[in-house]
Design a protein around this motif. Sequence first.
Motif, PDB file in Angstrom:
ATOM      1  N   THR A  87       0.920  -1.243  -0.162  1.00 17.98           N
ATOM      2  CA  THR A  87       0.024   0.150   0.019  1.00 17.98           C
ATOM      3  C   THR A  87       0.948   1.361   0.060  1.00 17.98           C
ATOM      4  OG1 THR A  87      -1.655  -1.071   1.230  1.00 17.98           O
ATOM      5  CG2 THR A  87      -1.851   1.292   1.123  1.00 17.98           C
ATOM      6  N   LEU A 102       2.289   1.784  -3.432  1.00 15.44           N
ATOM      7  CA  LEU A 102       1.286   2.438  -4.141  1.00 15.44           C
ATOM      8  C   LEU A 102       1.076   3.888  -4.059  1.00 15.44           C
ATOM      9  CD1 LEU A 102      -1.468  -0.279  -4.466  1.00 15.44           C
ATOM     10  CD2 LEU A 102       0.202   0.046  -6.182  1.00 15.44           C
ATOM     11  N   MET A 103       1.037   4.328  -2.873  1.00 15.04           N
ATOM     12  CA  MET A 103       0.780   5.665  -2.328  1.00 15.04           C
ATOM     13  C   MET A 103       1.966   6.605  -2.805  1.00 15.04           C
ATOM     14  SD  MET A 103      -2.242   5.753  -1.367  1.00 15.04           S
ATOM     15  CE  MET A 103      -2.174   7.393  -0.576  1.00 15.04           C
ATOM     16  N   GLN A 104       3.127   6.045  -2.974  1.00 15.11           N
ATOM     17  CA  GLN A 104       4.393   6.578  -3.317  1.00 15.11           C
ATOM     18  C   GLN A 104       4.167   6.997  -4.967  1.00 15.11           C
ATOM     19  OE1 GLN A 104       7.768   4.479  -1.933  1.00 15.11           O
ATOM     20  NE2 GLN A 104       7.723   5.358   0.020  1.00 15.11           N
ATOM     21  N   ILE A 105       3.780   6.033  -5.747  1.00 17.85           N
ATOM     22  CA  ILE A 105       3.801   5.932  -7.197  1.00 17.85           C
ATOM     23  C   ILE A 105       2.665   7.184  -7.349  1.00 17.85           C
ATOM     24  CG2 ILE A 105       2.957   4.596  -9.016  1.00 17.85           C
ATOM     25  CD1 ILE A 105       3.976   2.147  -7.961  1.00 17.85           C
ATOM     26  N   ARG A 106       1.476   7.073  -6.602  1.00 26.81           N
ATOM     27  CA  ARG A 106       0.344   8.024  -7.065  1.00 26.81           C
ATOM     28  C   ARG A 106       1.130   9.287  -6.685  1.00 26.81           C
ATOM     29  NH1 ARG A 106      -2.777  10.705  -3.403  1.00 26.81           N
ATOM     30  NH2 ARG A 106      -4.784  11.645  -4.391  1.00 26.81           N
ATOM     31  N   GLU A 107       1.746   9.442  -5.522  1.00 29.81           N
ATOM     32  CA  GLU A 107       2.340  10.944  -5.409  1.00 29.81           C
ATOM     33  C   GLU A 107       3.514  11.276  -6.449  1.00 29.81           C
ATOM     34  OE1 GLU A 107       1.199  13.300  -3.271  1.00 29.81           O
ATOM     35  OE2 GLU A 107      -0.326  11.980  -3.006  1.00 29.81           O
ATOM     36  N   THR A 108       4.254  10.451  -6.744  1.00 31.35           N
ATOM     37  CA  THR A 108       5.298  10.611  -7.694  1.00 31.35           C
ATOM     38  C   THR A 108       5.122  10.916  -9.265  1.00 31.35           C
ATOM     39  OG1 THR A 108       6.181   8.609  -7.563  1.00 31.35           O
ATOM     40  CG2 THR A 108       7.089  10.166  -5.835  1.00 31.35           C
ATOM     41  N   VAL A 154       1.325   9.929 -10.838  1.00 32.40           N
ATOM     42  CA  VAL A 154       0.082  10.315 -11.040  1.00 32.40           C
ATOM     43  C   VAL A 154      -0.484  11.439 -10.844  1.00 32.40           C
ATOM     44  CG1 VAL A 154      -2.392   9.516 -10.762  1.00 32.40           C
ATOM     45  CG2 VAL A 154      -0.572   7.752 -10.950  1.00 32.40           C
ATOM     46  N   VAL A 155      -0.155  11.955  -9.366  1.00 32.84           N
ATOM     47  CA  VAL A 155      -0.609  13.628  -9.208  1.00 32.84           C
ATOM     48  C   VAL A 155      -0.259  14.423  -9.975  1.00 32.84           C
ATOM     49  CG1 VAL A 155      -0.577  15.050  -7.524  1.00 32.84           C
ATOM     50  CG2 VAL A 155      -1.458  12.874  -6.923  1.00 32.84           C
ATOM     51  N   PHE A 165      -1.945  14.731 -13.419  1.00 37.75           N
ATOM     52  CA  PHE A 165      -3.138  15.311 -13.181  1.00 37.75           C
ATOM     53  C   PHE A 165      -3.038  16.934 -13.148  1.00 37.75           C
ATOM     54  CE2 PHE A 165      -4.795  11.150 -12.598  1.00 37.75           C
ATOM     55  CZ  PHE A 165      -6.256  11.331 -13.245  1.00 37.75           C
ATOM     56  N   LEU A 173      -1.007   8.346 -18.786  1.00 41.89           N
ATOM     57  CA  LEU A 173      -1.052   7.265 -17.830  1.00 41.89           C
ATOM     58  C   LEU A 173      -0.854   6.024 -18.399  1.00 41.89           C
ATOM     59  CD1 LEU A 173      -4.446   8.552 -16.151  1.00 41.89           C
ATOM     60  CD2 LEU A 173      -1.943   8.518 -15.121  1.00 41.89           C
TER      61      LEU A 173
END
Length: 70
Positions: A17, A20-26, A28-29, A32, A64
Amino acid sequence: MFGPAQPTVEEQREAFTEGLMQIRETLVVPLFDAADGMKADLLRRGWSPEIVDYLAASWLAAMLAKVGAA
């Protein structure tokens, strides 16, 4: 008993988890945020909202897909 201790399922889940949160922050965000900036810039230049939404969504989907393929 011997050798390194194996992580529990809960510890593995937490590590997954967190990854995944690190991938999201570095990854995906920022994509966007860039798409939102693109939309704001094009709207400021007088492009129609429909075209701006289409262009930004197309660009975001392509980026993406590249991230997902890496």
